[in-house]
Write a protein that holds these residues in place. Structure first.
Motif, PDB file in Angstrom:
ATOM      1  N   ASP A 115       0.993  -1.363   0.163  1.00 11.21           N
ATOM      2  CA  ASP A 115      -0.010  -0.013   0.046  1.00 11.21           C
ATOM      3  C   ASP A 115       0.832   1.247   0.023  1.00 11.21           C
ATOM      4  O   ASP A 115       0.457   2.223  -0.716  1.00 11.21           O
ATOM      5  N   GLU A 116       1.928   1.315   0.789  1.00 10.65           N
ATOM      6  CA  GLU A 116       2.767   2.369   0.836  1.00 10.65           C
ATOM      7  C   GLU A 116       3.550   2.635  -0.353  1.00 10.65           C
ATOM      8  O   GLU A 116       3.660   3.821  -0.932  1.00 10.65           O
ATOM      9  N   VAL A 171       2.541   1.702  -3.370  1.00 14.22           N
ATOM     10  CA  VAL A 171       1.580   2.274  -4.553  1.00 14.22           C
ATOM     11  C   VAL A 171       1.212   3.727  -4.153  1.00 14.22           C
ATOM     12  O   VAL A 171       1.329   4.412  -5.067  1.00 14.22           O
ATOM     13  N   ARG A 172       1.173   4.089  -2.760  1.00 14.68           N
ATOM     14  CA  ARG A 172       0.569   5.540  -2.554  1.00 14.68           C
ATOM     15  C   ARG A 172       1.776   6.314  -3.159  1.00 14.68           C
ATOM     16  O   ARG A 172       1.741   7.126  -3.754  1.00 14.68           O
ATOM     17  N   GLY A 173       3.116   5.909  -2.782  1.00 13.29           N
ATOM     18  CA  GLY A 173       4.158   6.612  -3.134  1.00 13.29           C
ATOM     19  C   GLY A 173       4.315   6.838  -4.585  1.00 13.29           C
ATOM     20  O   GLY A 173       5.243   7.697  -5.071  1.00 13.29           O
ATOM     21  N   LYS A 197       1.993   6.845  -6.946  1.00 10.97           N
ATOM     22  CA  LYS A 197       0.752   7.424  -7.816  1.00 10.97           C
ATOM     23  C   LYS A 197       1.258   9.048  -8.058  1.00 10.97           C
ATOM     24  O   LYS A 197       1.642   9.921  -7.369  1.00 10.97           O
ATOM     25  N   LYS A 198       1.114   9.144  -9.448  1.00  7.17           N
ATOM     26  CA  LYS A 198       1.139  10.470 -10.095  1.00  7.17           C
ATOM     27  C   LYS A 198      -0.008  10.470 -10.930  1.00  7.17           C
ATOM     28  O   LYS A 198      -0.752   9.894 -11.480  1.00  7.17           O
TER      29      LYS A 198
END
Lengths: 79, 121
Positions: B10-11, B13-15, B17-18
């Motif tokens: 999750d972390e 993926v969050r990092g 995302k653009k």
């Protein structure tokens, strides 16, 4: 000249050493170095060997230099 | 990146995302319960592995229309079910993301100096 040799995985187990400093002739090529290894550590003959130079895969005719870091390991199995 | 610690997808993926990323493909390698297997010991030639991972990322970026890559490989002894490696690829479209992700794990298994040793019962 001296070079540092690092052994990994099956090669480390077979040789029984992790790191070794070796004295080799000036201008020695990687292939000659592998032959030297196999004479010094005959048990390595039963492992399919890869030898890298300074963290890179290198051609067998590449010339070694003082203080090179050579690594001796079996085929990789990551992932 | 090489680490002994576990990682959080999750972390990651969050990092990643653009705004321009429309697809993120993730490959997660896990310790499988083969017959009699208690776990795996993962050994890594760290300096060379980090370099090969950077080289792999560059090669993927040249071959595929992708926006982002994250690769994390764990070292040390791992039990059945534990995470071993994760590869995330972000792209505008799913096709490139899938292709690049498969390319990266296939090439990692061939080139990166990592060795897995089975730990028997």
């Amino acid at each position: 000249m001296k070079v540092e040799v690092r052994f990994f995985a099956r090669c480390r187990e077979v040789v029984g050493e992790k790191v070794k400093e070796l004295e080799v002739e000036e201008g020695m090529k990687l292939q000659d170095f592998i032959d030297l290894l196999l004479t010094r550590y005959p048990e390595l003959r039963k492992v399919r060997l890869i030898v890298s130079r300074n963290h890179n895969y290198a051609p067998l005719d590449e010339e070694l230099k003082e203080d090179d870091e050579l690594a001796v390991f079996p085929p990789v199995s990551g992932g | 990146m090489i680490t002994n610690e576990d990682f959080s997808i999750d972390e990651l993926v969050r990092g990643m995302k653009k705004p321009e990323i429309g697809a993120i493909v993730t490959f997660l390698g896990v310790v499988r319960a083969d017959a009699g297997l208690k776990g795996l010991n993962v050994e890594i030639y760290e300096e060379m592995a980090e370099q090969e991972l950077r080289r792999l990322e560059r090669a993927a970026r040249e071959q595929f229309e992708i926006e982002a890559v994250e690769i994390v490989h764990r070292a040390g002894s791992l039990k059945v079910g534990e995470n071993i490696v994760v590869i995330l690829v972000g792209a505008k479209h799913r096709k490139e993301a899938f292709q690049a992700c498969e390319y990266l794990i296939d090439e990692l298994k061939k080139r990166v100096p990592i060795w897995k040793k089975e730990l028997e019962e």
